[in-house]
Motif scaffolding. Structure first.
Motif, PDB file in Angstrom:
ATOM      1  N   GLU A  76       0.845  -1.197   0.000  1.00 46.17           N
ATOM      2  CA  GLU A  76       0.000   0.000   0.000  1.00 46.17           C
ATOM      3  C   GLU A  76       0.880   1.247   0.000  1.00 46.17           C
ATOM      4  O   GLU A  76       1.922   1.289   0.649  1.00 46.17           O
ATOM      5  CB  GLU A  76      -0.873  -0.027   1.265  1.00 46.17           C
ATOM      6  N   ARG A  77       0.451   2.279  -0.715  1.00 45.26           N
ATOM      7  CA  ARG A  77       1.271   3.481  -0.823  1.00 45.26           C
ATOM      8  C   ARG A  77       1.258   4.280   0.475  1.00 45.26           C
ATOM      9  O   ARG A  77       0.298   4.217   1.250  1.00 45.26           O
ATOM     10  CB  ARG A  77       0.794   4.348  -1.988  1.00 45.26           C
ATOM     11  N   LYS A  78       2.309   5.054   0.697  1.00 42.67           N
ATOM     12  CA  LYS A  78       2.395   5.926   1.859  1.00 42.67           C
ATOM     13  C   LYS A  78       1.501   7.147   1.644  1.00 42.67           C
ATOM     14  O   LYS A  78       1.487   7.717   0.562  1.00 42.67           O
ATOM     15  CB  LYS A  78       3.841   6.388   2.063  1.00 42.67           C
ATOM     16  N   LYS A  79       0.746   7.515   2.695  1.00 43.43           N
ATOM     17  CA  LYS A  79      -0.122   8.694   2.616  1.00 43.43           C
ATOM     18  C   LYS A  79       0.567   9.887   3.280  1.00 43.43           C
ATOM     19  O   LYS A  79       1.360   9.719   4.204  1.00 43.43           O
ATOM     20  CB  LYS A  79      -1.438   8.470   3.363  1.00 43.43           C
ATOM     21  N   TYR A  80       0.222  11.084   2.807  1.00 39.47           N
ATOM     22  CA  TYR A  80       0.790  12.288   3.427  1.00 39.47           C
ATOM     23  C   TYR A  80       0.188  12.459   4.816  1.00 39.47           C
ATOM     24  O   TYR A  80      -0.950  12.056   5.071  1.00 39.47           O
ATOM     25  CB  TYR A  80       0.522  13.524   2.549  1.00 39.47           C
ATOM     26  N   ARG A 113       1.166  10.900   7.381  1.00 42.03           N
ATOM     27  CA  ARG A 113       1.315   9.619   8.076  1.00 42.03           C
ATOM     28  C   ARG A 113       2.774   9.198   8.050  1.00 42.03           C
ATOM     29  O   ARG A 113       3.528   9.586   7.147  1.00 42.03           O
ATOM     30  CB  ARG A 113       0.491   8.531   7.372  1.00 42.03           C
ATOM     31  N   ALA A 114       3.167   8.381   9.021  1.00 45.95           N
ATOM     32  CA  ALA A 114       4.531   7.885   9.064  1.00 45.95           C
ATOM     33  C   ALA A 114       4.758   6.828   7.982  1.00 45.95           C
ATOM     34  O   ALA A 114       5.809   6.785   7.343  1.00 45.95           O
ATOM     35  CB  ALA A 114       4.843   7.294  10.435  1.00 45.95           C
ATOM     36  N   LYS A 115       3.748   5.959   7.807  1.00 49.04           N
ATOM     37  CA  LYS A 115       3.803   4.940   6.755  1.00 49.04           C
ATOM     38  C   LYS A 115       2.454   4.958   6.039  1.00 49.04           C
ATOM     39  O   LYS A 115       1.831   6.004   5.960  1.00 49.04           O
ATOM     40  CB  LYS A 115       4.108   3.580   7.384  1.00 49.04           C
ATOM     41  N   ALA A 116       2.000   3.833   5.539  1.00 51.44           N
ATOM     42  CA  ALA A 116       0.722   3.826   4.831  1.00 51.44           C
ATOM     43  C   ALA A 116      -0.438   4.127   5.772  1.00 51.44           C
ATOM     44  O   ALA A 116      -1.344   4.887   5.444  1.00 51.44           O
ATOM     45  CB  ALA A 116       0.512   2.474   4.163  1.00 51.44           C
ATOM     46  N   ARG A 117      -0.407   3.546   6.964  1.00 54.29           N
ATOM     47  CA  ARG A 117      -1.501   3.749   7.928  1.00 54.29           C
ATOM     48  C   ARG A 117      -1.035   4.261   9.285  1.00 54.29           C
ATOM     49  O   ARG A 117      -1.812   4.836  10.022  1.00 54.29           O
ATOM     50  CB  ARG A 117      -2.261   2.428   8.126  1.00 54.29           C
ATOM     51  N   ARG A 118       0.215   4.028   9.618  1.00 56.67           N
ATOM     52  CA  ARG A 118       0.734   4.413  10.920  1.00 56.67           C
ATOM     53  C   ARG A 118       0.814   5.924  11.050  1.00 56.67           C
ATOM     54  O   ARG A 118       1.349   6.608  10.179  1.00 56.67           O
ATOM     55  CB  ARG A 118       2.127   3.825  11.096  1.00 56.67           C
ATOM     56  N   SER A 119       0.275   6.457  12.170  1.00 49.45           N
ATOM     57  CA  SER A 119       0.339   7.891  12.446  1.00 49.45           C
ATOM     58  C   SER A 119       1.620   8.195  13.198  1.00 49.45           C
ATOM     59  O   SER A 119       2.256   7.315  13.761  1.00 49.45           O
ATOM     60  CB  SER A 119      -0.850   8.328  13.303  1.00 49.45           C
TER      61      SER A 119
END
Length: 147
Positions: A129-133, A135-141
């Protein structure tokens, strides 16, 4: 039980073998892509110019690659040449298995039902899964700070 139309389709499929007696299959898994050529031989497998045991040192990865041969009960009957790029070793092993299954299908279409039933003809569509802006990783805050 197969219908008459399915039987006609299976009979209509012909082997796709080049002038050197090789069949080709492309396999993909995660970010890895494998180009696989097979021909009748003694069972020698070469990956990127190296023997299988050298390139895939872990026994689990070699087992994954040999699964199509085990299911079809024709180990040591084909020489396999593989060019694989991208991803890590696990993804590459999955790509080689997928490409090998497709090449076996091209070599002899009667192998297709057995390979399909074992799940080797289907590309595993799971990818990272792609990294989101924000966020630390794709889902991790990022760690929350109260003060």
């Amino acid at each position: 039980m197969a219908t008459a139309a399915e039987i006609e389709i299976q009979e209509a499929r012909t082997p796709k073998i080049d002038k050197f007696g090789r069949a080709y299959g492309t396999g993909r898994r995660k970010d890895a892509t494998a180009r696989v050529w097979i021909k009748r031989g003694s069972g020698k497998i070469t990956v990127n110019g190296k023997p299988l045991e050298t390139y895939f040192a872990r026994p689990v990865l070699r087992m994954i690659i040999n699964q199509p041969f085990v299911v079809l009960a024709n180990e040591n009957q084909f020489d396999v040449t593989v060019t694989v790029v991208g991803g890590g070793l696990s993804g590459q092993a999955g790509a080689v298995r997928h490409g090998l299954s497709r090449a076996l299908d091209a070599y002899d279409p009667s192998f297709r039902p057995t390979l399909r039933k074992s799940g080797f003809m289907t590309r595993d569509s799971r990818v990272v899964e792609r990294k989101k802006y924000g966020r630390a990783k794709a889902r991790r805050s990022f760690q929350f700070s109260k003060r």
